[in-house]
Design a protein around this motif. Structure first.
Motif, PDB file in Angstrom:
ATOM      1  N   THR A 338      -6.467  -1.436 -14.279  1.00 22.09           N
ATOM      2  CA  THR A 338      -7.139  -0.254 -13.817  1.00 22.09           C
ATOM      3  C   THR A 338      -6.404   0.981 -13.766  1.00 22.09           C
ATOM      4  OG1 THR A 338      -5.827  -0.291 -11.652  1.00 22.09           O
ATOM      5  CG2 THR A 338      -7.832  -1.617 -11.549  1.00 22.09           C
ATOM      6  N   ILE A 386     -12.650  -3.495 -10.560  1.00 18.57           N
ATOM      7  CA  ILE A 386     -12.579  -2.275  -9.823  1.00 18.57           C
ATOM      8  C   ILE A 386     -12.449  -1.061 -10.032  1.00 18.57           C
ATOM      9  CG2 ILE A 386     -10.928  -1.668  -7.665  1.00 18.57           C
ATOM     10  CD1 ILE A 386     -10.988  -4.665  -7.261  1.00 18.57           C
ATOM     11  N   SER A 412     -16.570  -1.943  -5.855  1.00 19.66           N
ATOM     12  CA  SER A 412     -15.336  -2.468  -5.718  1.00 19.66           C
ATOM     13  C   SER A 412     -14.816  -2.996  -4.586  1.00 19.66           C
ATOM     14  CB  SER A 412     -14.326  -0.881  -5.750  1.00 19.66           C
ATOM     15  OG  SER A 412     -14.546  -0.105  -6.923  1.00 19.66           O
TER      16      SER A 412
END
Ligand SMILES: Nc1ncnc2c1ncn2[C@@H]1O[C@H](COP(=O)(O)OP(=O)(O)OP(=O)(O)O)[C@@H](O)[C@H]1O
Length: 883
Positions: A338, A386, A412
């Motif tokens: 991420t 996410i 998410s």
């Protein structure tokens, strides 16, 4: 264009058109910024700003009527939907932009359309997604000063982070600025126009800023003239930085009554800097207010200090040679899934810890993730689904999040259920933090998902956002809208039958609304009650009273429907905004887990081991490797090496190693790998070694081959001496000092004398753990004089006509550098090589450089191989391959 008016200063304002008068009023409030003024579908710039953006953005410079007595005013514009893209380019060049938007549509307006400045975009206040780097923070900093002390506040408004600290020297401040790399720095100086923006890049290319262009950084008042040239500075009125005003602003912004909870109550300079930032945000973020997290106070002494020189030499985020990310430590370790994780890893590497408990918590988590392959794999899979909740939170709080942003949050949060399931049995604290997701967040996720359609449009004013069944009124209006569509179809059918024209169609366009279209050939057959509205080449368009009446209803209903969807969306977004705090906590936990997964992945792939962290001065690495060089060589090619330094109880391990060895043998790599392993251990990462026991360092210092610092006009040798002085003045007993060739850039005797005394000072006075790589083999003598110094060498194997680099570090000192051999490998002409060989032989036979230094205090307490080579034998000449 000679006939265009490009200066707004000398014109008769009263003669301007009302709109241009309004423009001038607005521009006067933001003289430091390029004003982009909304006119219909365009943002236009006028006068000097028009010239500027035409030049910087390569746009056509046109003109607009400014009033009868004025003539045509210079104008250049950009389409409103391309604002982000062009604004990005201007901000990159160091300009500030004031966006003056239309607050009502031209149709609604009675008289002049109402326009207001909705936002001032500056390098440090960018929030637009397309203008931010996903993997890097965008910091806005402010500083305050009193004597030698400095306050520093730093915020990233895209994530809401807000940190403050107080520093006791300008040097510490500069080091922090270099670590944080703020996009913009606010300084409290009252200059004639306090809002004037100055960025180093803008100054170079702009004529608009002539007023300030003369204010080169060097002419900024002391003490700010010491700050590095590479940043963008914005002078701000000192009053915003006054203590009382700053405190009040903090109270008001965070709705607190005391600063105790933020930990900065006793740090007036930090408070003043924080006040400066808050005031700036108030004046730049007009309609969009990004919510900040609470203030977090830190002290640089709580972390392992890496000065900019060390960060550069250890190539933490970019390489020394060409400044690229590729081949940096971050590159080698970043397997994050991420943007949040990637940003956190960068921060962790630039600010390693000193707290053993916190380090061990990270190591425990990596241990667990490294051992449990399916846990790691599953967690990484979930993390990759996410979105950047950290930045999404800020957009939700600021009221700029659109339907897609809320869907990203919903998805998410939904994934969080899987994450919790995956870590349900985990024992390490960083994973346990993800075991339970607050129920209100899960509820929010479900609500967002149940309310919004799966793929909403970008704009929230165009409807098509809310699912059916969410709101009865909306459902009813949609039914009405479907009925209307049906009515139009049946109306068309009915008219076809009535007129007998099969090709008759009902159409719609924005200018005329609904109409009946008949081809020119058939237009004679149009009934008498048809009212002709428009004639085109091939068709005639008509309306009927019945169609017009229905049209009014359809269009009103459509408008109401969109408005209702918008209202429902805003309500939903406000609901989400109430959960920002728990979402931010979750985002931090996810970022940490992501970093640790990444470190575990690398640890498993490259067979790293868990370091044992101690509170003493041990630095013991068995078969360590350089994490980046290892990755760039074929598997198994990197030769591991050990080091054992600074064990105090018995003197088996030295404090200082004199490292010798031929050119190209691997001294620099060895030096750096020791620094990187120590750094990685304090980040809480596994390390590329068979085993490592490492005490906590307070600072790592490095000095690696310097280059001329042309910017400051310093010679190579001066830079080298500056860096060395800095190390000797700041290193302490718990520091790690890595020196690569001191004293190279001057005469052999001067250089060697300096190298000798620097090594001696480090070993005797500071007693820091240090490795000193050198080609001055005479320094091997130190080991026989000082008990805490040992000699090590990187070995090579001599073959008949070549040398083989073994890259192996062994105890004992080398006495040859094979420099001529390396010269031959590099392609020096044979004549030069042969002559060099003769000269070398001559020097080797006749020189007694080191005899004065060898005072006969040969230590007998150390193993034989750690002592200096036997100098009583005649010096060896270079390899026989030269003969
Ligand atoms: N341990 C190792 N295993 C494998 N290859 C290595 C190792 N150490 C160094 N090398 C290789 O040797 C090259 C030279 O290493 P390095 O720059 O450290 O040499 P050096 O001894 O500092 O040279 P000089 O004295 O000329 O500055 C590196 O680019 C790397 O490719």
């Amino acid at each position: 264009m000679a006939d265009l008016v490009v200066s707004s200063t000398q014109i008769n304002r009263a003669a301007l058109t009302p709109m241009m008068q309004h423009y001038i009023e607005m521009k006067e409030q933001y003289p430091h910024a390029v004003m982009l003024y909304r006119l219909g579908d365009f943002f236009e710039a006028f006068f000097e700003d028009a010239e500027l953006i035409a030049r910087e953005l390569e746009l056509v410079l046109t003109g607009r009527d400014g009033g009868k007595a004025i003539g045509r005013i210079a104008m250049a514009g950009i389409p409103h939907h391309a604002l982000d893209r062009y604004a990005n380019q201007l901000v990159e060049k160091g300009y500030a932009i004031a966006v003056c938007d239309q607050m009502e549509s031209a149709a609604e307006a009675q008289g002049l359309v109402r326009r207001e400045v909705t936002r001032v975009i500056t390098p440090g206040t960018v929030i637009e997604e397309g203008m931010l780097a996903a993997k890097q923070n965008n910091f806005l900093a402010a500083i305050a000063n009193s004597g030698d002390n400095w306050g520093l506040a730093c915020t990233d408004i895209s994530t809401g982070e807000f940190i403050v600290t107080q520093l006791t020297s300008a040097e510490h401040l500069i080091q922090e600025l270099l670590r944080l790399q703020p996009a913009e720095i606010l300084i409290p100086i009252d200059i004639p126009n306090p809002q004037m923006f100055r960025g180093s890049k803008a100054e170079k290319s702009s004529t608009l800023w002539e007023g300030i262009a003369s204010q080169k950084k060097s002419s900024l008042p002391a003490p700010y003239d010491r700050l590095p040239d590479s940043f963008c500075y914005t002078p701000r009125s000192q009053s915003a930085f006054a203590l009382a005003e700053a405190k009040q602003r903090i109270f008001d912004t965070f709705r607190v009554k005391s600063l105790e909870g933020f930990g900065c109550a006793a740090l007036p300079l930090a408070i003043r800097a924080a006040g400066g930032i808050l005031e700036y945000l108030e004046s730049t973020q007009k309609s969009v207010k990004m919510p900040l997290q609470g203030i977090s106070t830190y002290a640089i002494a709580d972390y392992l200090i890496l000065d900019s020189q060390t960060r550069r030499n250890l190539e933490i985020t970019q390489t020394v040679r060409d400044g690229t990310f590729y081949s940096s430590l971050l590159w080698a370790l970043d397997k994050t899934s991420t943007g949040m994780g990637s940003r956190a890893l960068r921060r962790w590497l630039l600010q390693p810890l000193k707290d053993i408990t916190a380090i061990n918590e990270r190591l425990d988590t990596i241990s667990e993730l490294a051992k449990k392959h399916s846990l790691r794999k599953e967690l990484r899979r979930c993390l990759s689904q996410i979105y950047d909740i950290e930045r999404l939170c800020s957009r939700i709080g600021a009221g700029t999040a659109n339907g897609r942003d809320l869907i990203a949050v919903a998805m998410s949060l939904e994934r969080m259920r899987d994450v919790s399931d995956v870590v349900v049995e985990s024992r390490s604290s960083h994973l346990q933090a993800l075991q339970s997701v607050p129920s209100e967040l899960l509820q929010l996720g479900s609500q967002l998902q149940n309310t919004l359609i799966e793929e909403p449009p970008i704009y929230i004013t165009e409807g098509n956002l809310i699912r059916n069944g969410v709101n009865a009124q909306l459902d009813q209006m949609r039914q009405q809208s479907r009925d209307d569509v049906e009515w139009l179809a049946s109306f068309e059918k009915q008219e076809k039958e009535r007129t007998g024209i099969n090709t008759l169609k009902v159409g719609f366009n924005k200018a005329f609304g609904y109409y009946i279209s008949i081809s020119r050939g058939k237009s004679e057959q149009a009934p008498a009650d048809y009212i002709r509205k428009q004639t085109l080449t091939n068709e005639e368009r008509y309306i009927t009273p019945e169609l017009k009446e229905r049209e009014t209803r359809i269009l009103n209903a459509d408008q109401e429907l969109k408005q209702l969807e918008y209202d429902l969306f805003v309500e939903l977004r406000s609901l989400a905004a109430k959960q920002i705090e728990p979402m931010r906590i979750l985002a931090n936990a996810l970022a940490a887990a992501d970093v640790l997964c990444s470190l575990a992945e690398v640890a498993v792939t490259y067979n790293y081991s868990r370091p044992e962290i101690k509170g003493d001065r041990t630095l013991s690495i068995t078969n360590g490797r350089h994490p980046v060089v290892e990755q760039s060589l074929p598997a198994g090619f990197f030769v591991p090496n050990s080091v054992h330094l600074g064990y105090e109880d018995d003197r088996q391990n030295p404090d200082l190693i004199v490292l010798t060895g031929p050119n190209m043998s691997g001294k620099s790599i060895y030096l750096r790998q020791v620094g990187l392993i120590q750094l990685m251990a304090q980040v809480g990462s596994f390390v590329p070694a068979e085993a490592a026991t490492l005490g906590i360092c307070d600072r790592i210092f490095t000095r690696v081959g310097a280059v001329d610092d042309l910017a400051t006009g310093q010679s190579t040798f001066m830079v080298e001496m500056n860096e060395t002085a800095n190390i000797l003045n700041h290193a302490k007993v718990n520091s790690l000092v890595l020196l690569d060739e001191i004293g190279r850039g001057t005469s052999t005797f001067d250089g060697m004398a300096i190298a000798w005394s620097v090594a001696e000072y480090l070993a005797q006075q500071i007693k820091a753990r240090a490795i000193f790589a050198t080609h001055y083999h005479e320094l091997n003598e130190l080991a026989s004089l000082l008990p805490n110094v040992a000699n090590f060498q990187v070995t090579v194997k001599e073959m008949e006509d070549e040398i083989i680099f073994l890259h192996q570090v062994q105890s004992g000192g080398a006495d040859r550098s094979y420099g001529i051999e390396v010269g031959r490998l590099a392609g020096l002409p044979t004549t030069v090589i042969n002559r060099a060989k003769q000269v070398l032989e001559h020097i080797a036979r006749n020189s007694h450089i080191a005899t004065g230094l060898r005072s006969g205090n040969d230590s007998t307490t150390k193993p034989k191989d750690q002592r200096s080579p036997d100098k009583s034998k005649p010096p060896k000449t270079q390899m026989n391959i030269f003969e």
